[in-house]
Design an enzyme around this catalytic site. Structure first.
Site, PDB file in Angstrom:
ATOM      1  N   LYS A 266       0.850  -1.186   0.000  1.00 15.70           N
ATOM      2  CA  LYS A 266       0.000   0.000   0.000  1.00 15.70           C
ATOM      3  C   LYS A 266       0.887   1.239   0.000  1.00 15.70           C
ATOM      4  CE  LYS A 266      -3.043   2.707   3.085  1.00 15.70           C
ATOM      5  NZ  LYS A 266      -3.893   2.729   4.301  1.00 15.70           N
ATOM      6  N   ASP A 271      -2.526  10.372   3.451  1.00 18.90           N
ATOM      7  CA  ASP A 271      -3.917   9.971   3.656  1.00 18.90           C
ATOM      8  C   ASP A 271      -4.642  11.003   4.517  1.00 18.90           C
ATOM      9  OD1 ASP A 271      -6.334   8.715   3.999  1.00 18.90           O
ATOM     10  OD2 ASP A 271      -5.573   7.105   5.293  1.00 18.90           O
ATOM     11  N   LYS A 278     -10.012  13.112   8.014  1.00 22.28           N
ATOM     12  CA  LYS A 278      -9.520  12.779   9.351  1.00 22.28           C
ATOM     13  C   LYS A 278      -9.468  14.022  10.229  1.00 22.28           C
ATOM     14  CE  LYS A 278      -6.413   8.992   7.983  1.00 22.28           C
ATOM     15  NZ  LYS A 278      -7.048   7.930   8.794  1.00 22.28           N
ATOM     16  N   ASP A 289       1.815   6.598   5.371  1.00 21.67           N
ATOM     17  CA  ASP A 289       0.798   5.638   4.938  1.00 21.67           C
ATOM     18  C   ASP A 289       1.232   4.908   3.654  1.00 21.67           C
ATOM     19  OD1 ASP A 289      -1.563   4.386   5.606  1.00 21.67           O
ATOM     20  OD2 ASP A 289      -2.823   5.772   4.484  1.00 21.67           O
ATOM     21  N   ASP A 348     -12.062   7.134   3.755  1.00 22.14           N
ATOM     22  CA  ASP A 348     -10.843   6.935   4.555  1.00 22.14           C
ATOM     23  C   ASP A 348     -10.446   5.462   4.627  1.00 22.14           C
ATOM     24  OD1 ASP A 348      -8.681   7.615   6.090  1.00 22.14           O
ATOM     25  OD2 ASP A 348      -9.822   7.967   7.933  1.00 22.14           O
ATOM     26  N   GLU A 350      -9.296   3.655   2.345  1.00 24.13           N
ATOM     27  CA  GLU A 350      -8.808   3.724   0.971  1.00 24.13           C
ATOM     28  C   GLU A 350      -7.729   2.694   0.645  1.00 24.13           C
ATOM     29  OE1 GLU A 350      -7.523   5.395   3.363  1.00 24.13           O
ATOM     30  OE2 GLU A 350      -5.403   5.103   2.979  1.00 24.13           O
ATOM     31  N   ARG A 352      -7.469  -0.462   1.271  1.00 26.85           N
ATOM     32  CA  ARG A 352      -8.006  -1.720   0.739  1.00 26.85           C
ATOM     33  C   ARG A 352      -8.444  -1.568  -0.716  1.00 26.85           C
ATOM     34  NH1 ARG A 352     -12.407  -1.818   5.456  1.00 26.85           N
ATOM     35  NH2 ARG A 352     -10.657  -0.755   6.464  1.00 26.85           N
TER      36      ARG A 352
END
Ligand code: BES
Ligand code: MN
Ligand code: ZN
Length: 501
Positions: A266, A271, A278, A289, A348, A350, A352
């Site tokens: 990933k 993010d 967030k 991230d 959020d 995201e 996956r």
């Protein structure tokens, strides 16, 4: 820091590091030094709290009877309990004790009776630990004070099995290069590191023999990667998908090549959460991230650097998750490359979505022996396992067992959590094939269930590294910041099970 191996001869001047076992039992080199000091070393130890324990060290300045500037005694603990991680930690301690003052040092490593490791192995591990601890990310510091700067530029490891130690260290040094690359990438700020520039860093691996392809927006559109592209559409930074190949194994990339092992990462370079934004507190943490992708890139560097006898592929999905006029909305339905549709109820969740297309692509194109993905996927894994252990999920007991063992061996522990149909039900959507969030319960597991829908029957493991990618505390072999957790673990997995001869 340069590391060199030499024959055992105690230096007359400079800085010398010797070892002692539990009960303050001196090594041969330490005995020799003690004689030269007319018993001064033993007296110093008696006058101190030092008992040779494996977390201890004792520093002596201008030891009498010698022309040395300093002696450092490293405790190694009980002989029969000495192991590689313990010696690496001792190497880290050595670096911490000397690294901000001394320019060069010699460490004497002797064979230890009742210890399962050879002197060469001990020497190589000690050097590896010192090198890992010497990592710094200081390219953005222009006003560092002298006493904050690293000084130790050369460490000589004196040991009788010089040739063997050098050979063992050669591979470890390449692994450290991979770990450092990962730490560098994780540390870079998000205005500097975004999909295009991260892809450029990955491309630099061509120098060590890795084949690198970078897919842009147009190619990903053609492939139908609607899940990954949906995440990236709110950012002015275009997404990328990077494919890295190291063909060091059977067939060497030709027609009949053995199926590769595959690592998927990933790479969310920042993010914000997107429209499901967030909270402001600690949002800066979301620069790392992309930690999963950094591990995959660092691992490829390590495998290529030490010329691992394996065919390996790395696939990383790189996007920036931003709110904006073109950003994905909660409620959007996207079509993944697999054809499965996803209702995006929380922008959020995201990671996956990015992995869904990266995993599917990897499976379809490479028919790999296994797939292991790494992702800073859920905050929930930090609640479950804290900052010491990564979460592991797998559809294959053999692979899970091997990963757990490799994690134990290199002290990058992983802990398996369950998967199951009942968890999968949480992903039911009323109007699409699935939704991208489960609920509050078992957040890390439902995230893994989501990924499992994109791996088919390929043996697969998912490592949720959200808790271990960054550390606010010093570790035995790492300063604060990016840890590189995962590189040594996966290098070890490959070395132990997948390097065919
Ligand atoms: N990147 C985060 C997970 C994360 C949180 C990593 C804290 C490291 C530290 C991920 O994209 C995320 O936001 N996950 C959500 C999922 C939720 C919306 C289902 C989370 O964990 O809250
Ligand atoms: Mn997120
Ligand atoms: Zn994320």
């Amino acid at each position: 820091m340069k590391i060199a191996f030499s024959q055992p001869a105690l230096p007359e001047t400079g800085v010398l590091v010797v070892t002692a076992l539990a009960g303050a039992k001196l090594s041969q080199a330490a005995e020799q030094l003690d004689k030269r000091m007319k018993g001064g070393l033993s007296r110093a130890i008696k006058a101190s709290r030092f008992t040779g324990g494996k977390a201890q060290s004792l520093s002596l300045l201008v030891p009498g009877g010698t022309r040395l500037d300093r002696v450092l005694v490293l405790g190694l603990g009980k002989a029969n309990e000495i192991d590689s991680p313990g010696l690496q930690a001792a190497g880290g301690r050595l670096y911490s004790a000397l690294g901000r003052k001394v320019k060069a040092a010699t460490v004497a490593v002797d064979a230890v009776e009742k210890c399962k490791l050879s002197a060469a192995r001990m020497a190589a591990d000690l050097a590896f630990g010192a090198r890992l601890k010497s990592y710094r990310f200081d390219k953005y510091r222009t006003k560092e004070k002298t006493e904050e700067k690293a000084t130790l530029g050369r460490l000589v490891v004196a040991c009788s099995a010089t040739t063997r130690a050098r050979a063992l260290y050669r591979g470890l040094d390449k692994v450290a290069d991979g770990v450092f690359f990962t730490r560098d990438l994780v540390s870079e700020p998000p205005n500097v590191l975004y999909p295009e520039t991260l892809a450029r860093h990955a491309r630099s691996l061509t120098k060590v023999g890795v084949k690198v392809e970078v897919l842009g927006m147009a190619q990903m559109k053609k492939l139908g990667m609607g899940a990954l592209l949906g995440v990236g559409q709110g950012s002015i930074r275009e997404p990328r998908l990077v494919v890295m190949r190291w063909d060091g194994g059977a067939g060497r990339g030709r027609g009949r090549a053995a199926a590769p092992v595959a690592f998927i990462g990933k790479g969310v370079t920042f993010d914000t959460g997107g429209i499901s934004i967030k909270p402001a507190a600690n949002m800066h943490d979301m620069k790392w991230d992309m930690g999963g992708s950094a591990v995959v890139i660092g691992l490829m560097k390590a495998l290529a650097g030490r010329k691992a006898n394996v065919n390996a592929v790395g696939v990383v999905g790189l996007v920036e998750n931003m709110p904006g006029g073109n950003a994905q909305r909660p409620g959007d339905i996207v079509t993944s490359m697999s054809g499965q549709t996803i209702e995006v109820l929380n922008t959020d969740a995201e990671g996956r979505l990015v992995l869904a297309d990266a995993l599917w692509y990897c499976k379809e194109r490479f028919k790999p022996k296994f797939m292991i993905d790494l992702a800073t996927l859920t905050g929930a894994i930090i609640i479950a396992l804290g900052h010491e252990t990564a979460g592991m999920f797998s559809n294959n007991d053999v692979l899970a067992g091997r990963l757990a063992a490799a994690g134990q061996a290199v002290r990058e522990p992983v802990w398996r959590l369950p998967l199951g149909e009942d968890y999968d039900k949480a992903l039911k959507s009323i109007i699409a094939d699935m939704r991208n969030i489960g609920g509050r319960a078992a957040g890390s597991i439902t995230a893994a269930q989501f990924l499992q829908r994109f791996v088919g029957k390929v043996p697969w493991a998912h490592l949720d590294i959200a808790g271990v990618t960054w550390s606010d505390k010093e570790a035995p072999t790492a300063p604060r910041g990016g840890t590189g957790f995962g590189v040594r673990l996966l290098d070890r997995l490959v070395a132990d099970h997948y390097e065919g001869r």
